[in-house]
Write an enzyme that holds these catalytic residues in place. Structure first.
Site, short mmCIF file in Angstrom:
data_model
loop_
_atom_site.label_atom_id
_atom_site.label_comp_id
_atom_site.label_asym_id
_atom_site.label_seq_id
_atom_site.Cartn_x
_atom_site.Cartn_y
_atom_site.Cartn_z
N ASP A 9 24.77 22.46 11.45
CA ASP A 9 25.79 23.48 11.71
C ASP A 9 26.02 24.31 10.46
O ASP A 9 26.44 23.80 9.43
CB ASP A 9 27.08 22.73 12.12
CG ASP A 9 28.24 23.66 12.41
OD1 ASP A 9 28.10 24.88 12.24
OD2 ASP A 9 29.29 23.13 12.81
N GLY A 31 27.69 31.07 20.72
CA GLY A 31 26.68 30.64 19.76
C GLY A 31 27.22 30.51 18.35
O GLY A 31 28.34 30.04 18.13
N VAL A 32 26.44 30.95 17.39
CA VAL A 32 26.81 30.78 15.99
C VAL A 32 28.03 31.65 15.65
O VAL A 32 28.89 31.25 14.85
CB VAL A 32 25.60 31.07 15.07
CG1 VAL A 32 25.18 32.52 15.08
CG2 VAL A 32 25.87 30.60 13.66
N ASP A 33 28.14 32.80 16.28
CA ASP A 33 29.30 33.67 16.07
C ASP A 33 30.59 32.95 16.48
O ASP A 33 31.59 32.97 15.74
CB ASP A 33 29.11 34.95 16.89
CG ASP A 33 30.22 35.96 16.65
OD1 ASP A 33 30.17 36.65 15.63
OD2 ASP A 33 31.14 36.03 17.47
N SER A 120 18.97 36.10 16.53
CA SER A 120 18.37 36.60 17.79
C SER A 120 17.67 35.55 18.65
O SER A 120 17.21 35.88 19.74
CB SER A 120 17.39 37.76 17.55
OG SER A 120 18.07 38.97 17.30
N THR A 121 17.57 34.30 18.14
CA THR A 121 16.78 33.32 18.92
C THR A 121 17.61 32.56 19.95
O THR A 121 17.08 31.69 20.65
CB THR A 121 16.06 32.31 18.01
OG1 THR A 121 17.05 31.50 17.35
CG2 THR A 121 15.20 33.00 16.99
N TYR A 124 19.94 36.16 22.63
CA TYR A 124 19.14 37.39 22.54
C TYR A 124 17.64 37.16 22.77
O TYR A 124 16.84 38.10 22.75
CB TYR A 124 19.39 38.11 21.21
CG TYR A 124 20.73 38.83 21.14
CD1 TYR A 124 21.61 38.81 22.21
CD2 TYR A 124 21.10 39.54 20.01
CE1 TYR A 124 22.84 39.47 22.15
CE2 TYR A 124 22.32 40.21 19.93
CZ TYR A 124 23.18 40.17 21.01
OH TYR A 124 24.39 40.83 20.94
P1 ADP Z 1 21.80 35.67 19.06
O1 ADP Z 1 22.72 36.44 19.97
O2 ADP Z 1 21.48 36.44 17.78
O3 ADP Z 1 20.61 35.13 19.76
P2 ADP Z 1 23.05 33.01 19.07
O4 ADP Z 1 24.31 32.60 18.38
O5 ADP Z 1 23.02 32.93 20.55
O6 ADP Z 1 22.74 34.49 18.53
O7 ADP Z 1 21.83 32.18 18.51
C1 ADP Z 1 21.28 32.37 17.24
C2 ADP Z 1 20.87 31.02 16.69
O8 ADP Z 1 22.01 30.34 16.17
C3 ADP Z 1 20.25 30.08 17.73
O9 ADP Z 1 19.06 29.52 17.18
C4 ADP Z 1 21.31 29.01 17.91
O10 ADP Z 1 20.73 27.74 18.20
C5 ADP Z 1 21.94 28.99 16.54
N1 ADP Z 1 23.28 28.39 16.42
C6 ADP Z 1 24.24 28.21 17.35
N2 ADP Z 1 25.32 27.60 16.80
C7 ADP Z 1 25.03 27.39 15.48
C8 ADP Z 1 25.70 26.80 14.37
N3 ADP Z 1 26.91 26.30 14.49
N4 ADP Z 1 25.06 26.76 13.17
C9 ADP Z 1 23.81 27.28 13.02
N5 ADP Z 1 23.13 27.86 14.02
C10 ADP Z 1 23.72 27.91 15.24
#
Ligand code: ADP
Length: 177
Positions: A9, A31-33, A120-121, A124
């Site tokens: 994380d 997601g990460v946001d 983006s993975t 997106y």
């Molecule tokens: P995008 O819209 O750019 O695809 P996402 O948040 O859906 O953004 O995914 C981008 C990456 O972040 C993915 O590989 C996802 O697995 C990862 N992700 C999600 N949560 C976390 C976290 N807490 N820490 C790190 N990476 C994360």
């Protein structure tokens, strides 16, 4: 610059600047946001509201920054990755731009350590292997830009934080570690 790879994380790893894979409104997503806003708290959101309402958010391939609130960091650098449409909408160049612009912002902020998610993975849908290749190539390109411009570079360590084992394995393989 040193390149490190971690599985986990991104909000739990102390760095100077955490890069967020945001969306153009900067007003929240999953997601990460979602994880960054949940853990960082209201300061990040307040700064994002200002950027959104007064500066039109953030364009795809660009990067902006906010405070980091309760995160173990000084800054959050928000970049907006491209949605994958099969590669016909300049997605590769735009993804590269995310990494380079985020590093340029980090440098402007004087950050030494910078962590990146796999932009983006997620929702997106950018192909993971191609995204990892672009991420790693972008680091080299950034170093070349800095060297050519004879600009100082504060960034000494870049940490790729993979949330999914599949991405971790791709990076591990590409980095030969
Ligand atoms: P995008 O819209 O750019 O695809 P996402 O948040 O859906 O953004 O995914 C981008 C990456 O972040 C993915 O590989 C996802 O697995 C990862 N992700 C999600 N949560 C976390 C976290 N807490 N820490 C790190 N990476 C994360």
């Amino acid at each position: 610059m040193n390149i490190e790879l971690k599985l986990g994380d991104i909000t739990a790893i102390p760095v100077d600047a955490i890069v967020n894979a945001a969306n153009t409104s900067l007003l929240g997503g999953g997601g990460v946001d979602g994880a960054i806003h949940r853990k960082g708290g209201h300061e990040i959101f307040e700064d994002c509201v200002v950027l959104s309402t007064q500066h039109g958010g953030c364009k795809v391939g660009e990067a902006v920054y906010t405070r980091a609130g309760k995160l173990p960091a000084q800054h959050v650098i928000h970049t907006v990755g491209p949605i994958w449409y099969g590669g016909v909408k300049n997605e590769e160049k735009l993804l590269k731009s995310c990494y380079i612009k985020a590093l340029q912002v980090a440098n402007k902020l004087g950050a030494k350590t910078v962590s990146f998610p796999n932009i983006s993975t997620g929702v997106y849908r950018f192909p993971k292997e191609k995204a990892a290749q672009i991420a790693l190539q972008s680091i080299k390109d950034y170093e070349e830009i800095i060297a050519n411009a004879q600009t100082a570079n504060s960034v000494s360590t870049v940490i790729f934080v993979c949330f999914e084992q599949v991405n971790y394995d791709i990076y591990k393989n590409l980095l030969g570690i």
